[in-house]
Every structure is written in C-alpha cells, then in structure tokens.
Motif scaffolding. Structure first.
Motif, mmCIF file in Angstrom:
data_model
loop_
_atom_site.group_PDB
_atom_site.id
_atom_site.type_symbol
_atom_site.label_atom_id
_atom_site.label_comp_id
_atom_site.label_asym_id
_atom_site.label_seq_id
_atom_site.Cartn_x
_atom_site.Cartn_y
_atom_site.Cartn_z
ATOM 1 N N UNK A 162 9.233 11.616 -4.076
ATOM 2 C CA UNK A 162 8.648 12.876 -3.617
ATOM 3 C C UNK A 162 7.319 12.717 -2.884
ATOM 4 N N UNK A 163 6.829 11.492 -2.708
ATOM 5 C CA UNK A 163 5.582 11.284 -1.975
ATOM 6 C C UNK A 163 5.768 10.245 -0.866
ATOM 7 N N UNK A 164 6.034 8.991 -1.252
ATOM 8 C CA UNK A 164 6.064 7.909 -0.266
ATOM 9 C C UNK A 164 7.228 8.049 0.709
ATOM 10 N N UNK A 165 8.438 8.208 0.199
ATOM 11 C CA UNK A 165 9.598 8.275 1.086
ATOM 12 C C UNK A 165 9.596 9.539 1.953
ATOM 13 N N UNK A 166 9.285 10.732 1.404
ATOM 14 C CA UNK A 166 9.196 11.915 2.282
ATOM 15 C C UNK A 166 8.167 11.756 3.385
ATOM 16 N N UNK A 167 7.030 11.085 3.078
ATOM 17 C CA UNK A 167 6.039 10.868 4.124
ATOM 18 C C UNK A 167 6.586 9.941 5.208
ATOM 19 N N UNK A 168 7.345 8.921 4.793
ATOM 20 C CA UNK A 168 7.939 8.023 5.781
ATOM 21 C C UNK A 168 8.948 8.757 6.655
ATOM 22 N N UNK A 169 9.657 9.717 6.068
ATOM 23 C CA UNK A 169 10.660 10.459 6.833
ATOM 24 C C UNK A 169 10.027 11.307 7.923
ATOM 25 N N UNK A 170 8.755 11.708 7.754
ATOM 26 C CA UNK A 170 8.103 12.517 8.788
ATOM 27 C C UNK A 170 7.888 11.731 10.076
ATOM 28 N N UNK A 171 7.951 10.417 10.004
ATOM 29 C CA UNK A 171 7.750 9.590 11.185
ATOM 30 C C UNK A 171 9.013 9.460 12.020
ATOM 31 N N UNK A 172 10.148 9.892 11.497
ATOM 32 C CA UNK A 172 11.416 9.754 12.195
ATOM 33 C C UNK A 172 11.673 10.958 13.095
ATOM 34 N N UNK A 173 12.345 10.756 14.208
ATOM 35 C CA UNK A 173 12.789 11.916 14.999
ATOM 36 C C UNK A 173 13.765 12.767 14.187
ATOM 37 N N UNK A 174 13.733 14.058 14.413
ATOM 38 C CA UNK A 174 14.570 15.021 13.671
ATOM 39 C C UNK A 174 14.372 14.792 12.168
ATOM 40 N N UNK A 175 13.120 14.748 11.734
ATOM 41 C CA UNK A 175 12.798 14.431 10.344
ATOM 42 C C UNK A 175 13.421 15.400 9.334
ATOM 43 N N UNK A 176 13.566 16.709 9.632
ATOM 44 C CA UNK A 176 14.209 17.575 8.630
ATOM 45 C C UNK A 176 15.638 17.147 8.295
ATOM 46 N N UNK A 191 0.819 -1.220 0.000
ATOM 47 C CA UNK A 191 0.000 0.000 0.000
ATOM 48 C C UNK A 191 0.848 1.264 0.000
ATOM 49 N N UNK A 192 2.075 1.171 0.481
ATOM 50 C CA UNK A 192 2.913 2.364 0.571
ATOM 51 C C UNK A 192 4.068 2.324 -0.425
ATOM 52 N N UNK A 193 4.311 1.170 -1.078
ATOM 53 C CA UNK A 193 5.407 1.063 -2.043
ATOM 54 C C UNK A 193 5.040 1.780 -3.325
ATOM 55 N N UNK A 194 6.025 2.431 -3.919
ATOM 56 C CA UNK A 194 5.820 3.159 -5.171
ATOM 57 C C UNK A 194 7.155 3.249 -5.876
ATOM 58 N N UNK A 195 7.147 3.868 -7.065
ATOM 59 C CA UNK A 195 8.390 4.013 -7.810
ATOM 60 C C UNK A 195 8.394 5.364 -8.510
ATOM 61 N N UNK A 196 9.548 5.738 -9.040
ATOM 62 C CA UNK A 196 9.667 6.990 -9.772
ATOM 63 C C UNK A 196 9.437 8.190 -8.864
ATOM 64 N N UNK A 197 8.888 9.267 -9.416
ATOM 65 C CA UNK A 197 8.622 10.459 -8.602
ATOM 66 C C UNK A 197 7.702 10.176 -7.428
ATOM 67 N N UNK A 198 6.804 9.187 -7.588
ATOM 68 C CA UNK A 198 5.912 8.846 -6.494
ATOM 69 C C UNK A 198 6.651 8.346 -5.273
ATOM 70 N N UNK A 199 7.758 7.634 -5.478
ATOM 71 C CA UNK A 199 8.576 7.171 -4.354
ATOM 72 C C UNK A 199 9.440 8.297 -3.809
#
Length: 579
Positions: free
Chosen positions: A368-382, A358-366
């Motif tokens: 600029x969408x999926x991976x950046x969203x996953x990074x928001x879950x990490x501490x010190x996400x910026x 459900x969260x896997x994607x490729x190309x720009x979708x990975x």
C-alpha cells in the motif's frame, strides 16, 4: 477376484457391513479433483507470497536464501502437507473431529481453530483495504500521485511534478532539484505514504488510542465479508466453482505485471538485487528460521485448513500427488512474484537515483505504499493499479475461503447431528457476522497497529509448536501402524485382491474415525518411517506399557505380515512383540 459374498470386507470395511462408498453423502465432496487442487492452491498462495517472500529473500542473502528455503520445503513443508491431507481425507472430519483418534490431543485442533480465527479476522481487513485502493484507482489520476491534496504535509515530496495535475499530463523527466531533494532530505515522505497514513488510516499516535472507526474501511470490510459468505453459501459446492477464477486469474495479472516490469529501465538492477546470493548469510540461524516460518506460513500447515479441505475429498483420492503439486506450485509462485515486485522497485529506484534497498519494503508497506508509488511512474497508471489491487483481492479471498470453511466445518463436525448439517448455511452466516464484528476495531485509527501485532504473532512460532505436537500425536500416539494402514487404505485399496480374512481385520485401540472403518494392513510414506520405527513404546509410570499400547501390539501380531493381495513392497511391522 472377489466374490459377492466378500463385498462387506472390501477395502477394509467392517465384516457384515455394507460396502462403503467412495463419496460422503452427508458432508458432501468436491465436484471434481480440479476443484480441490485449485482451492488448495488458492489457500496456500496468498498475500504472503507477494508481500513477504520477496522481502525475506533479498534481506536474507538473495539467491542464497533459496537454498534453506527449498531445504525446508523438502524436509518440512511437503511431508507435513502430505500428512495433513492424508489425515483429513481418511477421517473425513475437520480439524476438531480428526482428534477422535486421541482425544487428549484435541487441544491441537482448538489451537488450529484459534490460529485460523486470528488470521481470518485480520486477513479480511487487509482484503477490505485492497478493495478501498481498488475503488480509489477508478480515476483519471491516482490520488497518491501528487502532493497537492488536503491531507499532504510540507514534507511531502512526490516523484511527479505537481504542477501538471491540472492538465492530467505527466512530466517527461524528473526535475534535478527534486532528485536532489529525494536523495538528501531526511524529512521526505512520499505522497503514497501520506495517503496511506493520513487519509486512508488517519493513523493515531498510539496503539491504545483507537480514535474513530474509518467508515470507508468499515464499508469495504462489509463488502469483503459479504463476498466471502456468498462464495461459501453452499459450502464446497459453491466455493469449488468460484476458485476456477480466483485461483487462476492472479497468475494472469502476475504475468501481465511481469512483462511490463521487465521492459522498464532499471528492472534488471532490481531483479539482480533480489537474486544476487550472499553465501555468508547461510550460516546465520535467523536465515534458516525465516525460511522455516515462511514455509509454514505460506503452505498453511497447522492452520487446520488443509485437514478441512482434504476432508471433502473422495476417499481414494491420491493425496500424495496433490500435496507435491500444490507445495511446488506455491513455492514457485513465491519466486515468480519476487521477479514481479523487484522489477518494478528496480525501475522506481533507477528513476529516483537511489539504491533498491531504499524503496524495498514488505507487508502493508509494500502493498500500500512502495508498490503503489512505483505504479504512478507507469503510463496509464490507474490501469496497472486496478490490476495490482484486484490481484491482491483475489489472493486474499482464496485464503479467506478456506479459513472460514475451516471454522464452519469444525463447528458442524463437532456437533454432528442432522439439524446442523442441514443448517450449515446459517452457521456460515453466523461465523461471517462474528468475523465482521471482531474486525471492526481493526478499521479504527489504531487498527493497523493491532493488525501488525496479530500478523507477527498469530501465525509464526505457534505454527511450529502445533505442527510438532501434531507429528508426535499422529506418528507416535496414534501409532505408526495406524498411519500405515490409513495411507494404504487411501492410495492402494483400489487394487484387485482377495478379500481380507476376518482375523486380519482387528479394531485398533482408538475411537472410530468419521467413516467408522476398520483398517487393513498397508504401507506408509517410507522416508518418514525408518527414523521412528525403532522408538520404543512409552513406558507407564509404574514401568508397564499402557493398556492401549499393549492391545495395539497384540493387534499387530494378529494382523500378520501382510494380507493377501497387498503390494509386495508394503512395509511389515518392525515392533518387537510384547511379552
């Protein structure tokens, strides 16, 4: 040992001609061999290794996809890679100049230029978007983390509690009602997706509706082209120094993200989803087609860049060793990047309570969408966001350097006079300005449609067609003998041996290459030779061989079995003499 009077014949030089130098004083050479290897690694290892290979791997059977992938690498990727490197290194010409061996196939060189032009235009647009996200990450809270921004819609459902935005804190746990919403709402869109579609791109509703040019993207596009031009302002002399950083630092970032990713909850689930083999898919033709297309796209075969980069090598460089090292490094990077991507995606899927698919994607979708969203879950996400997009920028720049240099070198070598050699910087500037202007439509509201169209068709099946024609032209029209002579001359002419007699130095029936060498007898990449050596010469339409083939066969007879001093294992001619 060779006496002074035989210096003119050393290494296959034309009799009565001064001994040729290992360096090309007019075009220049790499400062050292490490620069060539790093540049080629940066050229081969690009965005496709991060955003394309992991998705293809899990979609086509996980670990089972590795089998056709490495089969294609061994039997297609490495031989083609080696052929292009040795071809460019011997001729010391770009993707157009090398076709002096057979002018009727010069269209192959133009095809390579067209492919490099298409890819160079949209590749820098991707880099400019990465620049935009990189600059946007320089903040306390990532702008795509929450749903309370002016561009968000009612369908936005973030994985973070928007009420904590005011104090900059993050929720300790995910609310149960939000988890239920994420799992069952068909209208749910993530804040990263709305940030991408509604704010960064302001996406139009149709490919024909260009809308307005996004000025922030246009500015980042100008920045990316300026960076590329400055790094290539002195050709390979300047780019060879830059790659010490651009080709190595992405591995540092990948390792940092990998270490952080595997320590997260759910990372093992994502990695197993990436690697678990589905052996039944090996029987599907589409899986083998995806493996072949990924090898061609990732290694850069038939783009013209390999020929161009190798043309700046010293004449006796061991290009066979380089081709194996670069090819294996490229494919190993693809596999390694899959661990980095799916460890984070597995953590995100575990956090949301959904399947990894459900969260896997490729190309720009990975990217600029999926991976950046996953990074928001990490501490010190910026911080993690800055590292990720900086890695994307460096991966893109490494490929973009070679794409621009391919076009510039082709133009300079085609004109070939002293004036354009001295004004090469202005040619580089002109190509960079043209690339910037052609990339402006891709920064419009419909630009992403055109970018995906170019990405899907510019470098896919066309690479296979160009490679097949190139193989026929080099291995058959140019003739196996000439290729054997070229490779022997490149790899083995440093051996001490007696001077080659004049009757062993016959001009081949092809125009002289960039360095104007006559070729001594030698060897070839032996695994490629046996399947082709028994193929008869193409008959003329009236039933007689063309004059060029007749002359070539007579030249083979005059060359004899092997010149003095050649290695004992060198292949002998296997063609029957013409009557």
């Amino acid at each position: 040992m060779v006496g002074k009077g035989a210096k003119g014949m050393l290494n296959g030089a034309v009799p009565n001609e001064a001994t040729k130098r290992d360096q090309n004083l007019k075009r220049g050479n790499w400062g050292n061999q490490i620069e060539f290897v790093l540049t080629s690694v940066g050229y081969a290892v690009g965005l496709g290794n991060v955003w394309r290979f992991p998705y293809l791997c899990y979609r086509n059977g996980g670990g089972a996809f590795m089998f056709p992938y490495f089969i294609m690498l061994i039997f297609c990727g490495i031989p083609l890679f080696f052929m292009e490197l040795s071809f460019g290194q011997f001729a010391s010409q770009g993707c157009l100049g090398v076709w002096r061996i057979s002018p009727m196939f010069k269209g192959v060189g133009y095809g390579m230029m067209v492919v490099s032009t298409y890819i160079g235009i949209y590749y820098n647009v991707v880099i400019c978007i990465a620049f935009y996200y990189f600059f946007s990450s320089m903040t306390h809270v990532l702008p795509w983390a929450y749903c309370n921004n002016p561009w968000n819609t009612r369908d936005c459902a973030g994985v973070l509690d928007a009420s904590n935005l005011t104090n900059g804190s993050r929720p300790a746990t995910l609310p149960s009602n939000l988890s239920h919403l994420l799992n069952h709402s068909l209208q749910r869109t993530s804040p990263s997706e709305e940030y991408w579609r509604l704010y960064v791109l302001k996406l139009s509703d149709d490919i024909g509706n260009f809308g307005e040019v996004r000025l922030p993207l246009l500015g980042c596009l100008g920045v990316s082209w300026v960076v590329v031009f400055l790094c290539l302002i002195r050709g390979v002399k300047s780019s060879g120094k830059v790659v010490y950083f651009t080709a190595t630092f992405p591995y540092v970032v990948l390792t940092i993200l990998f270490v952080r990713g595997v320590t997260l909850e759910g990372a093992f689930t994502g990695i197993m989803y990436y690697l678990t083999p589905q052996w039944d898919k090996i029987l599907e033709a589409k899986v083998w087609g995806d493996a072949a297309s990924q090898i061609f796209y990732s290694l850069g075969c038939a783009w013209g860049g390999l020929i161009t980069m190798a043309s700046y090598n010293k004449f006796h460089n061991n290009c066979y060793r380089d081709s194996v090292i670069i090819s294996i490094t490229n494919c190993a990077t693809s596999v390694y990047a899959g661990f980095v991507i799916f460890s984070i995606l597995g953590f995100m899927a575990s956090h949301l309570g959904v399947d990894v698919s459900r969260v896997a994607d490729h190309g720009p979708g990975l990217a600029f969408v999926a991976y950046p969203e996953a990074l928001t879950l990490l501490p010190i996400s910026p911080l993690w966001s800055l590292l990720f997009f900086f890695m994307l920028i460096l991966l893109g720049l490494g490929t973009q350097f070679c794409l621009l240099e391919t076009l510039v070198t082709a133009i300079v070598d085609e004109v070939g006079n002293e004036w354009i050699l001295q004004k090469k910087t202005y040619v580089t500037l002109g190509v960079a300005v043209a690339g910037f202007l052609l990339g402006i439509p891709l920064t419009s509201q419909a630009g992403i449609y055109w970018l995906l169209l170019m990405d899907n068709y510019a470098a896919s099946f066309s690479l296979v067609v160009i490679s097949c024609i190139m193989c026929v032209a080099i291995m058959y029209i140019y003739d196996l003998l000439a290729l054997r002579l070229s490779r022997h001359h490149l790899l083995y002419s440093s051996f001490h041996c007696d001077p080659v007699p004049a009757d062993h130095l016959q001009p081949l029936p092809v125009p002289r290459l960039g360095r104007g060498h006559w070729l001594p007898h030698g060897s070839v990449l032996r695994p490629l030779y046996p399947p082709l050596r028994h193929v008869p010469a193409l008959p003329h339409r009236r039933g007689h061989p063309p004059a060029a083939f007749e002359k070539c066969h007579k030249a083979k007879q005059r060359l004899g079995p092997c010149p003095p001093g050649a290695p004992d294992w060198a292949l002998r001619p296997h063609h029957n003499p013409l009557s």
